[in-house]
Each structure stands twice: as structure tokens, then as C-alpha cells.
Design a protein around this motif. Structure first.
Motif, PDB file in Angstrom:
ATOM      1  N   THR A  61       0.849  -1.187   0.000  1.00  0.00           N
ATOM      2  CA  THR A  61       0.000   0.000   0.000  1.00  0.00           C
ATOM      3  C   THR A  61       0.885   1.237   0.000  1.00  0.00           C
TER       4      THR A  61
ATOM      5  N   ASP B 273     -10.481  -2.962   2.198  1.00  0.00           N
ATOM      6  CA  ASP B 273      -9.911  -4.229   2.648  1.00  0.00           C
ATOM      7  C   ASP B 273      -8.631  -4.564   1.897  1.00  0.00           C
TER       8      ASP B 273
ATOM      9  N   MET C 177      -5.829  -2.387   3.374  1.00  0.00           N
ATOM     10  CA  MET C 177      -5.345  -2.915   4.652  1.00  0.00           C
ATOM     11  C   MET C 177      -4.541  -4.202   4.463  1.00  0.00           C
ATOM     12  N   LEU C 178      -4.980  -5.082   3.558  1.00  0.00           N
ATOM     13  CA  LEU C 178      -4.257  -6.324   3.286  1.00  0.00           C
ATOM     14  C   LEU C 178      -2.833  -6.035   2.836  1.00  0.00           C
TER      15      LEU C 178
ATOM     16  N   ALA D 252      -1.122  -3.431   3.406  1.00  0.00           N
ATOM     17  CA  ALA D 252      -0.394  -2.689   4.437  1.00  0.00           C
ATOM     18  C   ALA D 252       0.009  -3.599   5.597  1.00  0.00           C
ATOM     19  N   THR D 253      -0.452  -4.858   5.563  1.00  0.00           N
ATOM     20  CA  THR D 253      -0.192  -5.811   6.650  1.00  0.00           C
ATOM     21  C   THR D 253       1.059  -6.614   6.351  1.00  0.00           C
ATOM     22  N   LYS D 254       1.930  -6.714   7.338  1.00  0.00           N
ATOM     23  CA  LYS D 254       3.168  -7.485   7.186  1.00  0.00           C
ATOM     24  C   LYS D 254       2.909  -8.965   7.454  1.00  0.00           C
TER      25      LYS D 254
ATOM     26  N   THR E 182       1.899 -11.598   5.598  1.00  0.00           N
ATOM     27  CA  THR E 182       0.754 -12.349   5.092  1.00  0.00           C
ATOM     28  C   THR E 182       0.923 -12.587   3.597  1.00  0.00           C
TER      29      THR E 182
ATOM     30  N   ARG F 293      -0.460 -11.986   0.640  1.00  0.00           N
ATOM     31  CA  ARG F 293      -1.476 -11.055   0.150  1.00  0.00           C
ATOM     32  C   ARG F 293      -2.186 -11.548  -1.100  1.00  0.00           C
TER      33      ARG F 293
ATOM     34  N   GLN G  64      -5.231 -13.956  -1.190  1.00  0.00           N
ATOM     35  CA  GLN G  64      -6.487 -13.497  -0.615  1.00  0.00           C
ATOM     36  C   GLN G  64      -7.281 -12.546  -1.519  1.00  0.00           C
TER      37      GLN G  64
ATOM     38  N   ARG H   6      -6.118   8.254   9.219  1.00  0.00           N
ATOM     39  CA  ARG H   6      -6.176   6.805   9.450  1.00  0.00           C
ATOM     40  C   ARG H   6      -7.547   6.200   9.171  1.00  0.00           C
TER      41      ARG H   6
END
Length: 162
Positions: A34, A79, A82-83, A85-87, A89, A91, A94, A150
Motif C-alpha cells: 500500500t 480491505d 489494509m491487506l 499494508a499488513t506485514k 501475510t 497477500r 487473498q 487513518r
């Protein structure tokens, strides 16, 4: 005197669009993250830029790529934002995506898509700025995702009224 807390507060209060930038590794594995540091640079040639933190695990892979895809996310893709931006996983397992004719991972449902070749990279403090030359572009016509303090959301309807 400027301090990081004030700087972060000012930048967090500045609304931006949200993008996901994707590429492939040397092993042809898709990577993505992201990015809200995206902007246009030039119309002739068509250039865009974005910045990547030097501490991001995929920094070197992005910086040494020949190209990347920038997805301006649609209003209903919070979603996806956020996916990516998540460490830690997987990605791409999904989401719906495919490989473009330029061998770049393309995420389904975007508002806009820019497939770019790397035009220039610039060292910029704790980030690297990547400037891309737009080679392919697609506009879905969907309303974009907005990020402010945010929070994600659609651009208010009042902005579309004329």
C-alpha cells in the motif's frame, strides 16, 4: 522548529488517494504494498512517482525492477488497502488478480491502473523515490478510495455535484 510529531500530524491531516503498487521478484513471485505517496510528475513524457521506505522487506526488489503497476484503489477496496499494508501475510492468495501482458500483477476491482517502466530512482532520506514512465493505463470509472486521519472512505458525493 519542525519536529517529527508536528510533521506527522500535518501529513496525517492531509487527505490522499490510496494505491497499491505491485511488481514481480526475479523468481516471478508477485509482491505489493500500500502506498499513499503517489503523485503525477509529468505529462510529456507521462511520469508518476511514489516512495518506498528503505526498511520495507521488498525495498530492494522494487528498486531493482524494470517495471511496476500502480493501482488507484476503488472506494470499496479498503480491505485491499489494509491487506497490502499488513506485514507477514500472503497477500495475493487473498485477492483476485492476474498477470498483465507486461508480466505485472494486476489486482481486480481497481479505480485506475498504470503500468510503468522504471524511469529513475532517487535516494531521499529513509525512502527511495521511484519515478515510473506510464506505458499502459486503464480507467474503470469507479470512484476512488480516500485516506484521511487513518480512515478510509469514498469521496463525498458533494464533490461530484455540479
Amino acid at each position: 522548529m519542525a519536529d517529527q510529531t508536528t510533521f506527522r500530524s500535518i501529513m496525517g491531516n492531509y487527505p490522499t488517494g490510496v494505491t497499491v503498487v505491485t511488481a514481480t521478484t526475479a523468481e516471478k513471485e508477485p509482491i505489493g504494498l500500500t502506498v499513499n505517496s503517489f503523485t503525477s510528475v509529468s505529462m510529456d513524457p507521462m511520469l508518476i512517482s511514489w516512495a518506498i521506505d528503505k526498511n520495507v522487506s521488498t525495498h530492494d526488489e522494487f528498486v531493482h525492477q524494470k517495471g511496476f503497476a500502480v493501482h488507484t484503489l476503488a472506494a470499496d477496496q479498503g480491505d485491499v488497502c489494509m491487506l497490502f499494508a499488513t506485514k507477514g501475510t500472503d497477500r495475493f492468495s487473498q485477492i483476485n488478480w492476474e498477470t498483465s501482458s507486461r508480466d505485472l500483477p494486476v489486482i481486480a476491482g481497481y479505480s485506475g491502473l498504470l503500468e510503468c517502466s522504471v524511469f529513475q530512482t532517487i535516494d531521499a532520506g529513509d525512502h527511495t523515490i521511484l519515478i515510473g514512465k506510464v506505458e499502459e493505463a486503464a480507467d474503470s470509472g469507479k470512484k476512488p478510495l480516500l485516506y484521511h486521519q487513518r480512515t478510509f472512505g469514498a469521496i463525498p458525493e458533494a464533490f461530484y455535484e455540479k
